[in-house]
Design a protein around this motif. Structure first.
Motif, PDB file in Angstrom:
ATOM      1  N   VAL A   3      24.928 -18.406  13.227  1.00 20.62           N
ATOM      2  CA  VAL A   3      24.660 -17.575  14.452  1.00 20.62           C
ATOM      3  C   VAL A   3      25.796 -17.110  15.169  1.00 20.62           C
ATOM      4  N   ARG A   4      26.896 -18.303  15.311  1.00 20.59           N
ATOM      5  CA  ARG A   4      28.102 -18.065  15.853  1.00 20.59           C
ATOM      6  C   ARG A   4      28.777 -16.542  15.707  1.00 20.59           C
ATOM      7  N   ASP A   5      28.264 -16.249  14.321  1.00 20.91           N
ATOM      8  CA  ASP A   5      29.086 -15.030  13.880  1.00 20.91           C
ATOM      9  C   ASP A   5      28.214 -13.935  14.439  1.00 20.91           C
ATOM     10  N   ARG A   6      28.829 -13.108  15.441  1.00 25.66           N
ATOM     11  CA  ARG A   6      27.792 -12.078  15.975  1.00 25.66           C
ATOM     12  C   ARG A   6      27.540 -10.868  14.531  1.00 25.66           C
ATOM     13  N   ARG A   7      28.000 -10.639  13.842  1.00 21.46           N
ATOM     14  CA  ARG A   7      28.172  -9.846  12.803  1.00 21.46           C
ATOM     15  C   ARG A   7      26.575 -10.089  12.007  1.00 21.46           C
ATOM     16  N   SER A   8      26.057 -11.690  12.190  1.00 29.21           N
ATOM     17  CA  SER A   8      25.054 -11.874  11.511  1.00 29.21           C
ATOM     18  C   SER A   8      23.840 -11.161  12.149  1.00 29.21           C
ATOM     19  N   LEU A   9      23.896 -10.629  13.390  1.00 25.23           N
ATOM     20  CA  LEU A   9      22.544 -10.149  14.070  1.00 25.23           C
ATOM     21  C   LEU A   9      22.459  -8.804  13.386  1.00 25.23           C
ATOM     22  N   ILE A  10      23.762  -8.040  12.958  1.00 24.37           N
ATOM     23  CA  ILE A  10      23.481  -6.744  12.458  1.00 24.37           C
ATOM     24  C   ILE A  10      22.641  -6.773  11.369  1.00 24.37           C
ATOM     25  N   PHE A  11      22.832  -7.691  10.299  1.00 26.15           N
ATOM     26  CA  PHE A  11      22.369  -7.637   9.156  1.00 26.15           C
ATOM     27  C   PHE A  11      20.854  -8.199   9.155  1.00 26.15           C
ATOM     28  N   LEU A  12      20.578  -9.270  10.036  1.00 24.88           N
ATOM     29  CA  LEU A  12      19.537 -10.031  10.217  1.00 24.88           C
ATOM     30  C   LEU A  12      18.349  -9.146  10.943  1.00 24.88           C
ATOM     31  N   LEU A  13      18.591  -8.293  12.137  1.00 26.56           N
ATOM     32  CA  LEU A  13      17.801  -7.491  12.911  1.00 26.56           C
ATOM     33  C   LEU A  13      18.231  -6.388  13.134  1.00 26.56           C
ATOM     34  N   LEU A  14      19.387  -5.806  13.398  1.00 24.30           N
ATOM     35  CA  LEU A  14      19.671  -4.481  13.795  1.00 24.30           C
ATOM     36  C   LEU A  14      19.092  -3.607  12.460  1.00 24.30           C
ATOM     37  N   MET A  15      19.834  -3.675  11.312  1.00 25.92           N
ATOM     38  CA  MET A  15      19.604  -2.870  10.302  1.00 25.92           C
ATOM     39  C   MET A  15      18.145  -2.629   9.916  1.00 25.92           C
ATOM     40  N   PRO A  16      17.254  -3.817   9.824  1.00 27.83           N
ATOM     41  CA  PRO A  16      16.196  -3.805   9.427  1.00 27.83           C
ATOM     42  C   PRO A  16      15.264  -2.920  10.463  1.00 27.83           C
ATOM     43  N   VAL A  17      15.656  -3.214  11.494  1.00 26.70           N
ATOM     44  CA  VAL A  17      14.989  -2.561  12.874  1.00 26.70           C
ATOM     45  C   VAL A  17      15.137  -0.810  12.871  1.00 26.70           C
ATOM     46  N   ALA A  18      16.746  -0.711  12.316  1.00 25.08           N
ATOM     47  CA  ALA A  18      16.904   0.617  12.290  1.00 25.08           C
ATOM     48  C   ALA A  18      16.454   1.395  11.099  1.00 25.08           C
ATOM     49  N   PHE A  19      16.173   0.650  10.007  1.00 22.50           N
ATOM     50  CA  PHE A  19      15.747   1.191   8.827  1.00 22.50           C
ATOM     51  C   PHE A  19      14.190   1.516   8.978  1.00 22.50           C
ATOM     52  N   THR A  20      13.652   0.605   9.372  1.00 24.38           N
ATOM     53  CA  THR A  20      12.101   0.716   9.630  1.00 24.38           C
ATOM     54  C   THR A  20      11.711   1.895  10.651  1.00 24.38           C
ATOM     55  N   LEU A  21      12.595   2.048  11.727  1.00 20.95           N
ATOM     56  CA  LEU A  21      12.395   3.152  12.519  1.00 20.95           C
ATOM     57  C   LEU A  21      12.495   4.583  11.891  1.00 20.95           C
ATOM     58  N   PHE A  22      13.682   4.450  11.130  1.00 20.85           N
ATOM     59  CA  PHE A  22      14.005   5.650  10.391  1.00 20.85           C
ATOM     60  C   PHE A  22      12.780   6.145   9.366  1.00 20.85           C
ATOM     61  N   PHE A  23      12.498   5.166   8.452  1.00 19.89           N
ATOM     62  CA  PHE A  23      11.566   5.674   7.463  1.00 19.89           C
ATOM     63  C   PHE A  23      10.163   5.865   8.045  1.00 19.89           C
ATOM     64  N   GLY A  24       9.962   5.159   9.120  1.00 20.50           N
ATOM     65  CA  GLY A  24       8.651   5.439   9.911  1.00 20.50           C
ATOM     66  C   GLY A  24       8.897   6.803  10.395  1.00 20.50           C
ATOM     67  N   LEU A  25       9.503   7.398  10.847  1.00 17.38           N
ATOM     68  CA  LEU A  25       9.874   8.744  11.562  1.00 17.38           C
ATOM     69  C   LEU A  25       9.944   9.845  10.363  1.00 17.38           C
ATOM     70  N   ALA A  26      10.462   9.269   9.245  1.00 20.19           N
ATOM     71  CA  ALA A  26      10.588  10.264   8.007  1.00 20.19           C
ATOM     72  C   ALA A  26       9.300  10.484   7.374  1.00 20.19           C
ATOM     73  N   ILE A  27       8.455   9.393   7.206  1.00 16.88           N
ATOM     74  CA  ILE A  27       7.300   9.546   6.228  1.00 16.88           C
ATOM     75  C   ILE A  27       6.473  10.580   7.015  1.00 16.88           C
ATOM     76  N   PRO A  28       5.890  11.553   6.373  1.00 16.36           N
ATOM     77  CA  PRO A  28       4.886  12.288   6.844  1.00 16.36           C
ATOM     78  C   PRO A  28       3.570  11.669   6.859  1.00 16.36           C
ATOM     79  N   SER A  29       3.023  11.785   8.303  1.00 17.07           N
ATOM     80  CA  SER A  29       1.753  11.367   8.490  1.00 17.07           C
ATOM     81  C   SER A  29       0.999  12.478   9.226  1.00 17.07           C
ATOM     82  N   THR A  30      -0.036  12.752   8.629  1.00 17.45           N
ATOM     83  CA  THR A  30      -0.788  13.898   9.057  1.00 17.45           C
ATOM     84  C   THR A  30      -1.676  13.380  10.490  1.00 17.45           C
ATOM     85  N   GLY A  31      -1.755  12.230  10.264  1.00 17.03           N
ATOM     86  CA  GLY A  31      -2.557  11.890  11.627  1.00 17.03           C
ATOM     87  C   GLY A  31      -2.025  11.491  12.767  1.00 17.03           C
TER      88      GLY A  31
END
Lengths: 403, 414
Positions: free
Chosen positions: A15-43
């Motif tokens: 936890v002392r290494d702030r880079r951990s946050l990037i891989f543990l939380l920021l990147m999965p959040v960014a990927f989730t948002l991106f793919f959610g926006l990219a996947i077409p959903s007619t509804g």
């Protein structure tokens, strides 16, 4: 107490290494948002997701115009009449112009249909593409309805011609049958067992129902880089060997490291689930107990994989390389990027050799069907079995070669 | 000579790194292989898994009815030719059928209502069957819906033929004629299955199979992503050498800053060209990808290499030490790669903003150039993406090199 101290030390180190946050939380959040926006959903989106279908209507009859209306109503394609210039470049329009296909209705098609000698329409489409295949299905379904209507009209006319009773009026034409078919004698209502809205008529997944659990599973594996690295560094700088000279049993040392990894992954998973539930509307709380058990089983398995990597890797570089390969293989084969349902039979079979596939099965059952523990016990047990296997191998390895 | 020696030293160092080899060659080939494996099938088109449909037939035919329509529907759905698509299992009740779906034992549950035969026989205006589907298996649910709908259409056609006949006939023969019309339609429907409704024509030009096309899109995207990673990793050798002290030792020899910069850039460029050549060759051999005409492929490769090497120099110019490279490369390259469309190369209907956003990244322009190559286009029609990719590379170098020169000059390092 010693166990907790070792676990606490590991967690502090990560936890002392702030880079951990990037891989543990920021990147999965960014990927989730991106793919959610990219996947077409007619509804869920406002943009028209229907495929473009060019139409060259050389017939111009009432029936050919109704065919285009029928295609538009079905919702899969957006028919667009092509002008003379466009009609000369049909192949280019399909290959590079963004059209899923071009439908050519031949002259006299409507009249031939009415006469009971239907002619085939021509669809220029590349069956090697997703859009091309979908266009073929959409056009085929629409034309089949017209042919069925023609057969009804012909059957009625034929039966009336045979006679046998007092005949009143003429037999209906194709358009008349199509009108009657708007209220079919036998209809189909489709319901979906959606979590949180059982009985909803929509069959669409939410845009994040795949992306959110998929990225949780993927980055639970990727997060192991951090925890496996701690173990490798301790082995390299002989901290592990020095610790073994103290009155601390090997079981406590390994238990402490494992506990830290479990805690790390569990916190990561829970934070990402909370983000999915609160920010993205993913139904993790459709069955809180089942979601909780999936999270714990996933954390236990991921931690055991971290121990395995840490036990076998000799250098930090190896940890990174092996973690990346593990992430790609386990996430890809296990259905974290796309549901295994869309893949071939062999891939589905191999995919279910991966623990990630069982984690995804459990998540999707909870999120989409609202399944409880009674419906998810099998993937949970399999995940735990994988965890026990990996942990056993890691302990065996560390016992044989602690340095 | 010194320039070549510096470049060669870096090339050797990079190809001796296990991690870099994984990132340069292993990861893109592995990812493409996974996609190829996922979507390959003997037919070359996407394979659809057989979906289990639990059927609860609640149909109660009216007394003296000549047919049991519910039973006929179940028999129709159980035909051997539908076996690759549907696996029909019977359930005692609607609840039991639905429970199979909620347990995950079936992809769909079909409930045939009690008045199904009555609707066929015009004793009630209509009847509605219900299909309860598993949202976790949308493809299977879609297949079940299409097949059941087509079967119901046949039943509706028969019923409509009977009803439309009956409205034109009066007297005792009406019922018999209506029944005959329904039977005739059912027979014509069986014959009509063999008729072709749509002639499908392939557009002119090469058309790789579905899976090869998909593999090409993924390989192109992953090649760009990992080439940019290698470019950044190559440029970061300045940081590592500075921290290890080898850069300072190098400056004790009669070597200028310009020679060091040029040597390292040349080393990175050679590494990238080898990486691209290996990826193009292996993917062509293993996955059957046809990358396009030779000249466009060479130009797209050269433009991508320049852009990747330049982008790497620019990134490293703003990184303080080698510990920062991991997060910096991870975040920047992943973000620009995502925006550039590298993670969505196989998506067919992206929202319009995604295409526009991709044009703000070097990876997006490189992808546009490779798409043109894969489409078999000539140099003239891909001039814009090539020019922009090259311009981005040149701009990155123009900004990054002066900064690097200041940071890693003889005076700054010693």
């Amino acid at each position: 107490m010693k166990l907790l101290a070792i676990a606490g030390k590991d967690l502090l180190q990560v936890v002392r290494d702030r880079r951990s946050l990037i891989f543990l939380l920021l990147m999965p959040v960014a990927f989730t948002l991106f793919f959610g926006l990219a996947i077409p959903s007619t509804g869920a989106t406002t943009h028209d997701a229907r495929m473009q279908l060019g139409v060259v209507d050389s017939d111009g009859s009432v029936l050919s115009r109704r065919l285009q209306l029928g295609l538009a109503d079905a919702g899969a394609v957006r028919p667009e009449t092509l002008d003379r210039l466009q009609a000369r470049y049909i192949d280019d329009l399909v290959r590079r112009g963004g059209y899923a296909g071009v439908l050519r209705i031949p002259p006299g098609w409507g009249a031939a249909l009415e006469a009971g000698t239907p002619e085939a329409v021509t669809l220029v489409a590349d069956g090697n593409t997703q859009d091309g295949l979908a266009a073929v299905q959409a056009v085929d379904a629409a034309v089949q309805r017209f042919l069925a209507a023609q057969r009804v009209a012909a059957t009625v006319a034929g039966t009336l011609a045979v006679g046998g009773g007092a005949i009143q009026g003429g037999a209906p034409d194709v358009a008349g049958v199509l009108d009657a078919w708007r209220s079919p004698p036998l209809a189909l209502a489709v319901e979906t067992a959606r979590a949180g809205a059982v009985g909803a008529s929509s069959t669409n997944e939410g845009p994040y129902d795949q992306a959110s659990p998929g990225m949780i599973v993927q980055f639970a594996v990727y997060g192991l880089i951090l925890s496996a690295m701690v173990l490798v560094i301790e082995r390299k700088n002989r901290a592990l060997a020095r610790l073994a000279t103290t009155p601390t049993s090997r079981a406590v040392i390994l238990g402490g490291h494992t506990l830290a990894m479990v805690a790390l992954v569990l916190v990561q998973v829970l934070v990402l689930e909370a983000f999915g539930q609160l920010a993205l509307g993913v139904h993790y709380l459709a069955s809180p107990l089942a979601t909780g058990l999936v999270s714990v089983a996933l954390a236990l398995w991921a931690a055991s994989l971290g121990m395995l990597l840490g036990a076998f890797a000799r250098t930090e570089e190896q940890v990174v390389a092996w973690s990346l390969i593990a992430m790609f293989v386990l996430a890809g084969l296990g259905g974290a990027w796309f549901p295994l349902e869309v893949t071939g039979a062999a891939f589905r079979t191999v995919g279910h050799v991966m623990p990630t596939a069982w984690a995804m099965d459990a998540y999707r059952a909870v999120l989409l069907r609202g399944a409880g523990v009674a419906q998810t016990w099998r993937p949970l047990l399999i995940l735990l079995a994988f965890a026990a296997l990996f942990q056993g191998v890691a302990v065996w390895r560390l016992a044989r070669r602690p340095d | 000579m010194k320039l070549a020696a510096l470049a060669w030293r870096d090339v050797r160092r990079q190809f001796r790194s296990g991690l870099l080899l994984v990132m340069m060659l292993g990861a893109p080939l592995l990812l493409t292989g996974l996609i190829y494996f996922a979507f390959s099938s003997p037919s070359g088109t996407p394979e659809i898994a057989t979906v289990t449909v639990a059927v609860a037939d609640l149909d109660v035919p009216p007394a003296g009815a000549p047919l049991a329509a519910g039973r006929m529907l179940v028999a129709g759905l159980s035909r051997p030719e539908l076996a690759p698509l549907l696996h029909i299992v019977t359930a005692d009740s609607a609840d039991a059928a639905r429970a199979m779906v909620t347990r995950g034992d079936a992809g769909a549950a079909l409930v045939i209502p009690a008045d199904f035969s009555a609707a066929m026989l015009d004793e009630v205006p209509s009847a509605t069957a219900s299909l309860f589907t598993d949202p976790a298996r949308p493809l299977g649910a879609g297949v079940a819906r299409d097949v059941v709908q087509r079967a119901l259409d046949t039943f509706s056609g028969s019923a409509l033929a009977a009803r439309l006949t009956a409205v034109h006939v009066t007297g005792p023969a009406a019922s018999a004629l209506a029944g005959r019309a329904a039977a005739n339609f059912a027979m014509s429907a069986t014959r009509a299955m063999r008729n072709r409704a749509v002639d499908v024509a392939m557009p002119q030009g090469d058309s790789p199979s579905f899976v090869t096309r998909m593999a090409a899109q993924v390989m192109g995207a992953m090649m760009i992503f990992f080439v940019f990673f290698t470019g950044a990793y190559g440029a970061s050798s300045f940081l590592r050498e500075q921290e290890e002290g080898t850069l300072a030792r190098l400056y004790t020899t009669p070597t200028t800053t310009t020679t060091v910069l040029a040597g390292k850039f040349l080393g990175t460029a050679v590494t990238l060209l080898v990486q691209v050549a290996v990826l193009l060759s292996v993917s062509s051999l293993v996955f059957g990808i046809r990358w396009g005409r030779p000249l466009p492929v060479v130009l797209a490769s050269a433009a991508m290499v320049l852009a990747a090497a330049g982008f790497g120099v620019l990134l490293v110019a703003f990184v303080r030490n080698s510990r920062q490279t991991g997060p910096m490369f991870g975040v920047v390259l992943t973000a620009t790669g995502m925006i550039g469309g590298l993670m969505t190369s196989t998506f067919t209907s992206l929202p319009a903003g995604f295409e526009l956003a991709s044009r703000f990244t070097p990876q997006g322009w490189a992808m546009a150039a490779w798409r043109a190559c894969l489409d078999g286009r000539g140099v003239a029609s891909m001039a814009l993406p090539l020019a922009v990719t090259l311009a981005i590379g040149a701009t990155c170098l123009a900004v990054g090199v002066p900064i690097m020169r200041r940071r890693f000059s003889q005076g700054a390092v010693s």
